[in-house]
Design a protein around this motif. Structure first.
Motif, PDB file in Angstrom:
ATOM      1  N   PHE A 399      43.946  76.993  47.836  1.00 23.36           N
ATOM      2  CA  PHE A 399      43.155  75.844  47.386  1.00 23.36           C
ATOM      3  C   PHE A 399      41.705  76.248  47.144  1.00 23.36           C
ATOM      4  CE2 PHE A 399      46.704  73.141  48.579  1.00 23.36           C
ATOM      5  CZ  PHE A 399      46.588  72.107  47.672  1.00 23.36           C
ATOM      6  N   GLN A 400      41.165  77.094  47.996  1.00 22.88           N
ATOM      7  CA  GLN A 400      39.783  77.549  47.806  1.00 22.88           C
ATOM      8  C   GLN A 400      39.614  78.309  46.492  1.00 22.88           C
ATOM      9  OE1 GLN A 400      39.312  79.834  51.416  1.00 22.88           O
ATOM     10  NE2 GLN A 400      38.602  78.069  52.625  1.00 22.88           N
ATOM     11  N   ALA A 401      40.647  79.063  46.114  1.00 22.89           N
ATOM     12  CA  ALA A 401      40.578  79.888  44.900  1.00 22.89           C
ATOM     13  C   ALA A 401      41.041  79.150  43.652  1.00 22.89           C
ATOM     14  CB  ALA A 401      41.428  81.148  45.103  1.00 22.89           C
ATOM     15  N   GLY A 402      41.554  77.931  43.813  1.00 25.62           N
ATOM     16  CA  GLY A 402      42.080  77.201  42.660  1.00 25.62           C
ATOM     17  C   GLY A 402      43.450  77.676  42.225  1.00 25.62           C
ATOM     18  N   VAL A 403      44.096  78.487  43.066  1.00 26.04           N
ATOM     19  CA  VAL A 403      45.454  78.943  42.777  1.00 26.04           C
ATOM     20  C   VAL A 403      46.420  77.761  42.855  1.00 26.04           C
ATOM     21  CG1 VAL A 403      47.352  80.331  43.740  1.00 26.04           C
ATOM     22  CG2 VAL A 403      45.085  81.339  43.417  1.00 26.04           C
ATOM     23  N   ILE A 404      46.181  76.855  43.792  1.00 21.06           N
ATOM     24  CA  ILE A 404      46.827  75.543  43.797  1.00 21.06           C
ATOM     25  C   ILE A 404      45.725  74.527  43.464  1.00 21.06           C
ATOM     26  CG2 ILE A 404      48.192  73.861  45.065  1.00 21.06           C
ATOM     27  CD1 ILE A 404      48.980  76.075  47.010  1.00 21.06           C
ATOM     28  N   ASP A 405      45.952  73.744  42.440  1.00 18.48           N
ATOM     29  CA  ASP A 405      44.929  72.799  41.972  1.00 18.48           C
ATOM     30  C   ASP A 405      45.655  71.544  41.497  1.00 18.48           C
ATOM     31  OD1 ASP A 405      42.721  71.503  40.970  1.00 18.48           O
ATOM     32  OD2 ASP A 405      42.040  73.170  39.707  1.00 18.48           O
ATOM     33  N   ILE A 406      45.542  70.468  42.268  1.00 21.89           N
ATOM     34  CA  ILE A 406      46.277  69.241  41.980  1.00 21.89           C
ATOM     35  C   ILE A 406      45.440  68.348  41.060  1.00 21.89           C
ATOM     36  CG2 ILE A 406      47.300  67.161  42.978  1.00 21.89           C
ATOM     37  CD1 ILE A 406      47.822  68.800  45.520  1.00 21.89           C
ATOM     38  N   PRO A 407      45.927  68.047  39.870  1.00 21.47           N
ATOM     39  CA  PRO A 407      45.150  67.242  38.924  1.00 21.47           C
ATOM     40  C   PRO A 407      44.775  65.878  39.489  1.00 21.47           C
ATOM     41  CG  PRO A 407      47.069  68.217  37.849  1.00 21.47           C
ATOM     42  CD  PRO A 407      47.233  68.461  39.316  1.00 21.47           C
ATOM     43  N   PHE A 408      43.518  65.508  39.286  1.00 19.42           N
ATOM     44  CA  PHE A 408      42.990  64.171  39.590  1.00 19.42           C
ATOM     45  C   PHE A 408      42.930  63.848  41.081  1.00 19.42           C
ATOM     46  CE2 PHE A 408      45.802  63.832  35.745  1.00 19.42           C
ATOM     47  CZ  PHE A 408      44.803  64.056  34.817  1.00 19.42           C
ATOM     48  N   ALA A 409      43.096  64.849  41.952  1.00 20.94           N
ATOM     49  CA  ALA A 409      43.034  64.593  43.391  1.00 20.94           C
ATOM     50  C   ALA A 409      41.585  64.355  43.826  1.00 20.94           C
ATOM     51  CB  ALA A 409      43.625  65.768  44.164  1.00 20.94           C
ATOM     52  N   PRO A 410      41.356  63.431  44.782  1.00 21.24           N
ATOM     53  CA  PRO A 410      39.988  63.121  45.212  1.00 21.24           C
ATOM     54  C   PRO A 410      39.405  64.113  46.215  1.00 21.24           C
ATOM     55  CG  PRO A 410      41.542  61.758  46.398  1.00 21.24           C
ATOM     56  CD  PRO A 410      42.351  62.542  45.396  1.00 21.24           C
ATOM     57  N   SER A 411      40.230  64.964  46.794  1.00 21.31           N
ATOM     58  CA  SER A 411      39.788  65.817  47.896  1.00 21.31           C
ATOM     59  C   SER A 411      38.784  66.880  47.462  1.00 21.31           C
ATOM     60  CB  SER A 411      40.997  66.516  48.523  1.00 21.31           C
ATOM     61  OG  SER A 411      40.581  67.437  49.506  1.00 21.31           O
ATOM     62  N   ARG A 412      37.767  67.069  48.288  1.00 18.63           N
ATOM     63  CA  ARG A 412      36.808  68.143  48.050  1.00 18.63           C
ATOM     64  C   ARG A 412      37.415  69.516  48.324  1.00 18.63           C
ATOM     65  NH1 ARG A 412      31.263  65.523  50.695  1.00 18.63           N
ATOM     66  NH2 ARG A 412      30.880  64.022  49.004  1.00 18.63           N
ATOM     67  N   GLN A 413      38.581  69.547  48.952  1.00 18.88           N
ATOM     68  CA  GLN A 413      39.286  70.799  49.189  1.00 18.88           C
ATOM     69  C   GLN A 413      39.961  71.302  47.908  1.00 18.88           C
ATOM     70  OE1 GLN A 413      39.638  71.838  52.818  1.00 18.88           O
ATOM     71  NE2 GLN A 413      37.980  70.349  52.872  1.00 18.88           N
ATOM     72  N   ASN A 414      40.005  70.456  46.905  1.00 15.24           N
ATOM     73  CA  ASN A 414      40.732  70.734  45.665  1.00 15.24           C
ATOM     74  C   ASN A 414      39.744  71.103  44.562  1.00 15.24           C
ATOM     75  OD1 ASN A 414      43.468  70.488  44.328  1.00 15.24           O
ATOM     76  ND2 ASN A 414      42.313  69.099  43.014  1.00 15.24           N
ATOM     77  N   ALA A 415      40.051  72.151  43.790  1.00  8.83           N
ATOM     78  CA  ALA A 415      39.117  72.620  42.754  1.00  8.83           C
ATOM     79  C   ALA A 415      38.901  71.586  41.655  1.00  8.83           C
ATOM     80  CB  ALA A 415      39.643  73.926  42.153  1.00  8.83           C
ATOM     81  N   GLY A 416      39.954  70.913  41.235  1.00 11.17           N
ATOM     82  CA  GLY A 416      39.828  69.872  40.215  1.00 11.17           C
ATOM     83  C   GLY A 416      39.475  70.400  38.835  1.00 11.17           C
ATOM     84  N   LYS A 417      39.872  71.618  38.530  1.00 12.12           N
ATOM     85  CA  LYS A 417      39.535  72.225  37.236  1.00 12.12           C
ATOM     86  C   LYS A 417      40.718  72.307  36.282  1.00 12.12           C
ATOM     87  CE  LYS A 417      35.679  74.928  39.076  1.00 12.12           C
ATOM     88  NZ  LYS A 417      35.098  76.277  39.282  1.00 12.12           N
TER      89      LYS A 417
END
Length: 483
Positions: A399-417
């Motif tokens: 999650f930190q690297a954006g290897v898992i990135d869930i679209p439109f998620a509100p979490s700051r743990q998620n890259a959102g890119k």
């Protein structure tokens, strides 16, 4: 707190448990040995795992709604209505928002106010506050299996009370009940807390009681490409299996393109089994659930039934073990029991009609399955690599690297890119892959698919496509074409 994908030792588990059971007064009533004895008396036809195994063996698709209200008798009345009038095969108990956030004092106020009003003033069933005996009353008052559905980042006390209360299935996970739901909760904490949940269910398993576990498949619910939801489902399944869980239902949220959705359900089961076997979890039973369209719904009731029926047909043709049903009142808020039953009956009709029909194995289906499997393996394998073989650590780093990135998620743990959009046939692709660890061939495939749509619509590939697609089904379309 040291996060490792390793079965919690009894001493650590019991130490945590002392604090968990003190979170609300009903925790004092939990007696593990007594709960095991109670479960052994539950009739087989009311045990979730048994019903799922039977459906998988027979090739049937079971029907399950969402539902939950504040007061016990009203909740029982609702559930029985959904069985008797809606013909539901499986039942939910959807938990209220206060309980989901461990705000039990406010849940208690909601119960009291609901009693005064004579109707539910909570958006679900406050199981922790009602306690074990009233949870058992719910389960004893219906004749089909009942699952706990919620959305709780820290679900430990809820698990203790509801499993002791006779529920035989439990939804959620440390990723799927954090990243799509919360903004500031650390991912390592929720994974750790859900290790407790899964270890508790593992302990029931060791005592001879199988509790079905279901990671939450749809995540944010709108335009989530299969490889992302598959990766989360596989990771949560592996984390659960390490703690001793033996019966897992992996889920997927309908995207709308029939070929892609069928490919998604079929690959989800095979990929989950592949990774479980790879890590030595040979005795875990895997079933699947399709969630009918989780995005915006048409306000027109007849059009809404069209969306529901399309989800029903998809579940039947894909061979999903169960389908979670929506209602024709989705666009208007919390549905009535009558609307809920209507959605179940419409789904039941389609599933029954298509029970003996199969989607032929055509080249488009094979290509879609191959792409989903290749994409999912890229994500899961990179996650394992980042953790040096430890899945829990790897998930945090992924999650930190954006290897898992869930679209439109509100979490700051998620890259959102990452940005998904539909291609020219309505299948969900990546307009922007960002840091997903895809091969160049996979990236080129998505680019070409989106370019094909852009050329057809005579416009540039842009974020406007994403916006148009989000609102499309609510407007009666699948692909968000420009006017």
């Amino acid at each position: 707190m040291e996060l490792k994908n390793k079965k919690l030792e009894d001493e650590l588990f019991n130490s945590i448990r002392q604090d968990v059971l003190l979170q609300w007064s009903t925790g004092n009533d939990v007696d593990f040995d007594e709960a095991v004895a109670y479960h052994k008396e539950i009739p087989k036809h009311k045990v979730f795992s048994d019903k799922l195994i039977e459906a998988k063996e027979q090739g049937n698709t079971l029907i399950q709604p969402r539902a939950g209200v504040a007061l016990v008798d009203k909740h029982i009345e609702l559930l029985n209505y959904l069985v008797n009038e809606g013909e539901a095969d499986l039942l939910p108990t959807t938990i209220d928002s206060y309980t989901r956030h461990n705000r039990y004092h406010e849940a208690e106020e909601g119960i009291n106010e609901s009693r005064k009003a004579g109707r539910s003033l909570l958006n679900g069933f406050p199981a922790v506050n009602h306690g074990i005996s009233l949870c058992r009353k719910v389960n004893e008052s219906v004749n089909v299996p009942v699952q706990v559905r919620h959305g709780t980042p820290d679900a430990r006390l809820l698990t203790e009370v509801t499993i002791a209360g006779g529920f035989t299935s439990y939804e959620g996970g440390g990723i799927s009940y954090n990243i799509p739901y919360s903004k500031n909760i650390p991912l390592d904490k929720t994974i750790y807390d859900w290790q407790y949940v899964d270890r508790l269910i593992g302990k029931y398993e060791e005592a001879g009681i199988t509790i079905n576990r279901e990671p939450f498949g749809p995540l944010t619910g709108t335009l989530v490409p299969p490889c992302i939801s598959h990766s989360v489902a596989i990771i949560e399944s592996l984390l659960a299996a390490e703690q001793g869980v033996k019966n897992i239902t992996v889920g997927y949220g309908q995207c709308g393109n029939l070929i892609q959705d069928i490919a998604a359900i079929r690959t989800l089961e095979s990929l989950t089994e592949e990774y479980l076997h790879k890590f030595g979890y040979e005795d875990v039973v895997v079933t699947t659930v399709l969630h009918q369209w989780m995005g915006g719904f048409p306000q027109d009731e007849s059009k809404a039934f069209g969306v529901i029926s399309w989800g029903a047909a998809t579940a039947a043709l894909a061979g999903a073990t169960k389908v979670i049903v929506k209602t024709p009142h989705e666009a208007m808020g919390v549905p009535t029991k009558e609307a809920n039953a209507s959605g179940i009956k419409a789904t039941k009709q389609l599933v029954t009609m298509l029970r003996d029909q199969q989607m032929v194995s055509i080249s488009d289906l094979k290509l879609e399955k191959d792409m989903i499997m290749a994409e999912t393996r890229c994500i899961v394998d990179k996650t394992l690599e980042l953790g040096d073989g430890d899945l829990a650590e790897g998930t945090i780093r992924a999650f930190q690297a954006g290897v898992i990135d869930i679209p439109f998620a509100p979490s700051r743990q998620n890259a959102g890119k990452v940005f998904p959009a539909r291609d020219n046939t309505g299948a969900v692709r990546f307009l922007e892959c960002a840091h997903l660890p895809f091969t160049q061939d996979i990236k080129s495939y998505h680019h070409d698919k989106m370019k094909e749509r852009a050329d057809y619509e005579k416009r540039d590939m842009s974020f406007q496509m994403v916006i148009d697609d989000i609102y499309a089904i609510g407007k009666g379309k699948l692909v968000g074409r420009p006017r």
